[in-house]
Motif scaffolding. Sequence first.
Motif, PDB file in Angstrom:
ATOM      1  N   SER B  11      32.965  53.067 -65.591  1.00  0.00           N
ATOM      2  CA  SER B  11      33.727  53.775 -67.469  1.00  0.00           C
ATOM      3  C   SER B  11      32.605  53.771 -68.197  1.00  0.00           C
ATOM      4  O   SER B  11      31.654  53.707 -68.320  1.00  0.00           O
ATOM      5  CB  SER B  11      34.965  52.404 -67.897  1.00  0.00           C
ATOM      6  N   LEU B  21      35.651  57.822 -69.568  1.00  0.00           N
ATOM      7  CA  LEU B  21      35.765  57.892 -68.330  1.00  0.00           C
ATOM      8  C   LEU B  21      36.979  56.265 -68.683  1.00  0.00           C
ATOM      9  O   LEU B  21      35.997  55.254 -69.065  1.00  0.00           O
ATOM     10  CB  LEU B  21      34.562  57.514 -67.852  1.00  0.00           C
ATOM     11  N   ILE B  24      36.475  54.950 -63.320  1.00  0.00           N
ATOM     12  CA  ILE B  24      37.086  55.551 -62.304  1.00  0.00           C
ATOM     13  C   ILE B  24      36.711  55.271 -60.841  1.00  0.00           C
ATOM     14  O   ILE B  24      35.173  54.571 -60.683  1.00  0.00           O
ATOM     15  CB  ILE B  24      36.228  57.382 -62.182  1.00  0.00           C
ATOM     16  N   GLY B  43      36.460  64.218 -68.690  1.00  0.00           N
ATOM     17  CA  GLY B  43      35.661  63.706 -69.184  1.00  0.00           C
ATOM     18  C   GLY B  43      34.656  63.754 -67.431  1.00  0.00           C
ATOM     19  O   GLY B  43      33.628  62.798 -67.225  1.00  0.00           O
ATOM     20  N   THR B  46      31.044  64.319 -68.009  1.00  0.00           N
ATOM     21  CA  THR B  46      30.651  62.962 -68.284  1.00  0.00           C
ATOM     22  C   THR B  46      30.147  62.170 -67.383  1.00  0.00           C
ATOM     23  O   THR B  46      29.336  61.690 -66.988  1.00  0.00           O
ATOM     24  CB  THR B  46      31.727  62.181 -69.323  1.00  0.00           C
ATOM     25  N   LEU B  47      31.083  62.344 -66.393  1.00  0.00           N
ATOM     26  CA  LEU B  47      31.147  61.760 -64.799  1.00  0.00           C
ATOM     27  C   LEU B  47      30.098  62.307 -64.254  1.00  0.00           C
ATOM     28  O   LEU B  47      29.103  61.378 -63.909  1.00  0.00           O
ATOM     29  CB  LEU B  47      32.135  61.785 -64.288  1.00  0.00           C
ATOM     30  N   ILE B 207      41.424  64.842 -63.155  1.00  0.00           N
ATOM     31  CA  ILE B 207      41.262  64.466 -64.811  1.00  0.00           C
ATOM     32  C   ILE B 207      41.477  64.236 -65.821  1.00  0.00           C
ATOM     33  O   ILE B 207      41.522  65.896 -65.730  1.00  0.00           O
ATOM     34  CB  ILE B 207      39.504  64.126 -64.494  1.00  0.00           C
ATOM     35  N   GLY B 210      40.063  61.366 -69.129  1.00  0.00           N
ATOM     36  CA  GLY B 210      39.000  60.098 -68.794  1.00  0.00           C
ATOM     37  C   GLY B 210      39.878  59.638 -67.440  1.00  0.00           C
ATOM     38  O   GLY B 210      39.294  58.729 -67.093  1.00  0.00           O
ATOM     39  N   GLU B 211      40.969  59.738 -67.214  1.00  0.00           N
ATOM     40  CA  GLU B 211      41.366  59.097 -65.649  1.00  0.00           C
ATOM     41  C   GLU B 211      41.393  60.334 -64.828  1.00  0.00           C
ATOM     42  O   GLU B 211      41.701  61.255 -64.482  1.00  0.00           O
ATOM     43  CB  GLU B 211      42.301  58.849 -65.948  1.00  0.00           C
TER      44      GLU B 211
END
Lengths: 253, 311
Positions: B11, B21, B24, B43, B46-47, B207, B210-211
């Motif tokens: 997260s 996130l 994940i 996201g 970010t990941l 995605i 964020g999921e």
Amino acid sequence: MNIQAVKVIYKYEMLRTWKTLFQSIASPVLSTSLYFIVFGSAIGSRIESIEGVPYGSFIVPGLIMLSLLTQSIANASFGIFFPKFTGTIYEVMSAPLSHYEILLGYVGAAASKSFIIGIIILATAGFFVDLDIKHPFWMMFFLILTCITFSLFGFIIGLWATNFDKLQLIPLLVITPLVFLGGSFYSISMLPPFWQTVTLLNPVVYLISGFRWSFFEVADVSIWTSLVIILGFLAFCLALVAWMFKTGYRLQN
Amino acid sequence: MKTIIAINNLSKQYASGHQALKKINLEIKSGEIIALLGPNGAGKTTLISVICGLVSPSSGSVHVNGFNIIKDYRETRALIGLVPQELTLSAFESVWNTLNFSRGLFGKKPNKAYIEQLLKDLSLFDKKDTELRLLSGGMKRRVLIGKALSHEPRILFLDEPTAGVDVELRKDMWNIVRRLRDTGVTIILTTHYIEEAEEIADRVGIISDGELLLVEEKHALMQKLGKKQLVLELRDAIDHIPESLNAYALTLSDEGYKLTYRYDTRSDRTGITTLMKAINASSLTLKDLQTQQSSLEDIFIDLISSKENLK
């Protein structure tokens, strides 16, 4: 330790110096020469010697410090600010190297560059005035220590700055006045008693005084006080940079 | 295949409060091409940034080749090459110098032969002494790939590699990616072009907000979630759909010559047999019929909108 990485950052930063040779080296040398001509020869010839040192020679340590401080800060702050500004910092941040290795590369290069400038200015000064350095070891020690400390300070400014305005703010509004009022061109004993006390709050006074002592054995404050103050400032910068790295300040979200 | 990246309950909440996130979980196999598909702001970047060390995670963990990305960052980062989304390059450096700089940053000794070959593979060798600011956008993108590959990584992250790139160059880029995969490099790319994921990925992760909504082998995903449509071409045009066919939600098009029936391949009963019987019983005469598989794009839109509906 990722020595290879420190080497390439150092090399890259030094290469930037050679690429912008005029701006990097010729310009500080030229401006210092102008100071010598104006203050040293034109005005200085009408000023009596200070504590037995001819005025032209007396200002040499102050002028070197003036350049060292401004150049160390400018080099180091720009060195780290620019990749942050253009976004190329992503590469350094995603590479297998610690924050301290990044610091070593950037600050090492900025300090080296300032050191070179300091030596060149010293040599230039030799053309204008007679220089008899009484304590060459201390002179070198102060020179190197100042280059490192203020490059570190510049690195902090570069990390902190979010735009070009902020990058200029501290060097212009804080450092330059402190250097000019720190006894670059005069001995603080020439000031009225009240201003002598006020001046002692200016950390640059200790720096210039110590450096001047290594040249002429003439100082406003004791050499040991100078040394403690500059080492204290170095420790402060190291602590600040350690905090910045620990919290990922302006480097990591 | 061996797992090369393991992401567990990862997260990230930014200081602004934005949850980029949300828990994940993902395992990436060595040697595969996985596409992370999602709208802007989902996201994806970010990941990638967390795995590469640019963004610190709020909770959860990531292991690369068994090493923790925070504790063993030297080991993990040495394995990874990152091609960022933006064309971030120092303007006045030459192609040759910038690749060597990148190699050095990752702790590798200079290797002239390797960099030369890399530049040749990326069709950049004749530009090796050119300053980066003089290169076209497509070439800059290839320089960024070159920089990411300069230290011989085993994993390559491509963040939106073909955003704003013309069709020709996009195909060129896909070929580069395929060639890399053939050399054993694991490739993780983010994209919002469905076509890209469909074209080159082995697996697709979707995605949104964020999921990670799902991760599937590309063909299985299309088969599993794919909707099909049956297009019935009529011999004679009709002006309205007969009442007896109302139950099938048909649409009439092509000036009354075409009836379209949409069905879900996942359901046991697609309804095709009863529809055909009903058509048989009606007065309609068919001229032709065909079925069409929905694309990844349709699946994507379906997934995203069904998630929106749930909210």
